[in-house]
Write a protein that holds these residues in place. Sequence first.
Motif, PDB file in Angstrom:
ATOM      1  N   MET A  16       0.845  -1.201   0.000  1.00 60.98           N
ATOM      2  CA  MET A  16       0.000   0.000   0.000  1.00 60.98           C
ATOM      3  C   MET A  16       0.877   1.246   0.000  1.00 60.98           C
ATOM      4  O   MET A  16       0.610   2.208  -0.714  1.00 60.98           O
ATOM      5  CB  MET A  16      -0.938  -0.005   1.219  1.00 60.98           C
ATOM      6  CG  MET A  16      -2.063  -1.017   1.077  1.00 60.98           C
ATOM      7  SD  MET A  16      -3.132  -1.094   2.526  1.00 60.98           S
ATOM      8  CE  MET A  16      -4.278   0.242   2.172  1.00 60.98           C
ATOM      9  N   ARG A  19       2.160   1.859  -3.404  1.00 63.45           N
ATOM     10  CA  ARG A  19       1.133   2.383  -4.322  1.00 63.45           C
ATOM     11  C   ARG A  19       0.683   3.788  -3.936  1.00 63.45           C
ATOM     12  O   ARG A  19      -0.181   4.377  -4.596  1.00 63.45           O
ATOM     13  CB  ARG A  19      -0.107   1.476  -4.290  1.00 63.45           C
ATOM     14  CG  ARG A  19       0.083   0.100  -4.889  1.00 63.45           C
ATOM     15  CD  ARG A  19      -1.273  -0.565  -5.191  1.00 63.45           C
ATOM     16  NE  ARG A  19      -2.107  -0.748  -4.033  1.00 63.45           N
ATOM     17  CZ  ARG A  19      -2.093  -1.839  -3.263  1.00 63.45           C
ATOM     18  NH1 ARG A  19      -1.277  -2.826  -3.536  1.00 63.45           N
ATOM     19  NH2 ARG A  19      -2.901  -1.949  -2.229  1.00 63.45           N
ATOM     20  N   GLU A  21      -1.044   4.424  -1.244  1.00 66.03           N
ATOM     21  CA  GLU A  21      -2.390   4.276  -0.672  1.00 66.03           C
ATOM     22  C   GLU A  21      -2.273   4.263   0.848  1.00 66.03           C
ATOM     23  O   GLU A  21      -1.483   3.473   1.387  1.00 66.03           O
ATOM     24  CB  GLU A  21      -2.921   2.921  -1.161  1.00 66.03           C
ATOM     25  CG  GLU A  21      -4.394   2.743  -1.161  1.00 66.03           C
ATOM     26  CD  GLU A  21      -4.734   1.327  -1.660  1.00 66.03           C
ATOM     27  OE1 GLU A  21      -5.519   0.662  -0.980  1.00 66.03           O
ATOM     28  OE2 GLU A  21      -4.185   0.890  -2.689  1.00 66.03           O
ATOM     29  N   LYS A 256      -8.021   7.934   4.597  1.00 68.76           N
ATOM     30  CA  LYS A 256      -7.716   7.463   3.241  1.00 68.76           C
ATOM     31  C   LYS A 256      -7.808   8.592   2.209  1.00 68.76           C
ATOM     32  O   LYS A 256      -7.049   8.629   1.245  1.00 68.76           O
ATOM     33  CB  LYS A 256      -8.643   6.302   2.867  1.00 68.76           C
ATOM     34  CG  LYS A 256      -8.257   5.032   3.622  1.00 68.76           C
ATOM     35  CD  LYS A 256      -8.981   3.822   3.125  1.00 68.76           C
ATOM     36  CE  LYS A 256      -8.539   2.574   3.862  1.00 68.76           C
ATOM     37  NZ  LYS A 256      -7.206   2.094   3.474  1.00 68.76           N
TER      38      LYS A 256
END
Length: 267
Positions: A16, A19, A21, A256
């Motif tokens: 993550m 990426r 994220e 997020k």
Amino acid sequence: MSMRTKAVTLADLKAMKQRGEKFVTLTAYDASFANVFEQAGVEVILVGDSLGMVVQGQETTLPVTLDELIYHCRAVRRGSRQTFLMADMPFMTYNSPQDALKSAGRLMSEGGAQMVKLEGGAVMLDTVTLLSSFGIPVCAHLGLLPQSVHKHGYRVQGKEPDSARQLLDDAQAMQAAGADMVLLECVPATLAAQVSQTLAVPVIGIGAGAECDSQVLVSYDMLGITPGKRPKFSHDFLAGKESILAAVSDYVQAVKSGRFPGPQHQF
Ligand code: KIV
């Protein structure tokens, strides 16, 4: 509500970060809360030694014992089977690399933890090297260290150029020694951003600005039930919501999307 069908692994969390994220971390101390947090989509639960303050009503985290931490870890594990479980190493349970190995071993084998967190920089390098060589994932907690409150107080760390340089060096040294994650507590947002960009391993922030790879809060703080004044870096996500699940789901979305933390939560 999360429809997670597969357990979160350390490899998933590292991927993550690669990426770009963000993942979400939250403390829990029992099965029922842990279950709600898992449903809300939290990826990492920390059984923090903050349990001393928010659950036991102690003044600091120092009185928490290894047996107590293990007890709460087991409860959290039963309530959240798919969430990555990190456990704090309590004060004085990792005074030497060998002590740390025994304590971490118990947190993992008896408590079901998948990673242990310990406080301290350069002084912890041999310990991190040993734990890592035994295949124990370690999160290095840097910045404000609650277990050192009687020496350093609860103060923002890394504000001066020298201390900022030292913190960045410590973070890099921890990664080189085998730490799989770093947690930064109460450091200037610009410094936390620099550490997050420099390290390959994920960086979790609390009071460290929005540029970290993950955020963590003490669940009782973000649900507005910790007595006294809420820390500047926290936010009451339960205010105006109909349930704890709704509050934690909002926290997950806020982290997020980069909505939390905002400028008012950082140093
Ligand atoms: O014990 C705890 O809850 C912690 C947080 C401050 C990250 O270490």
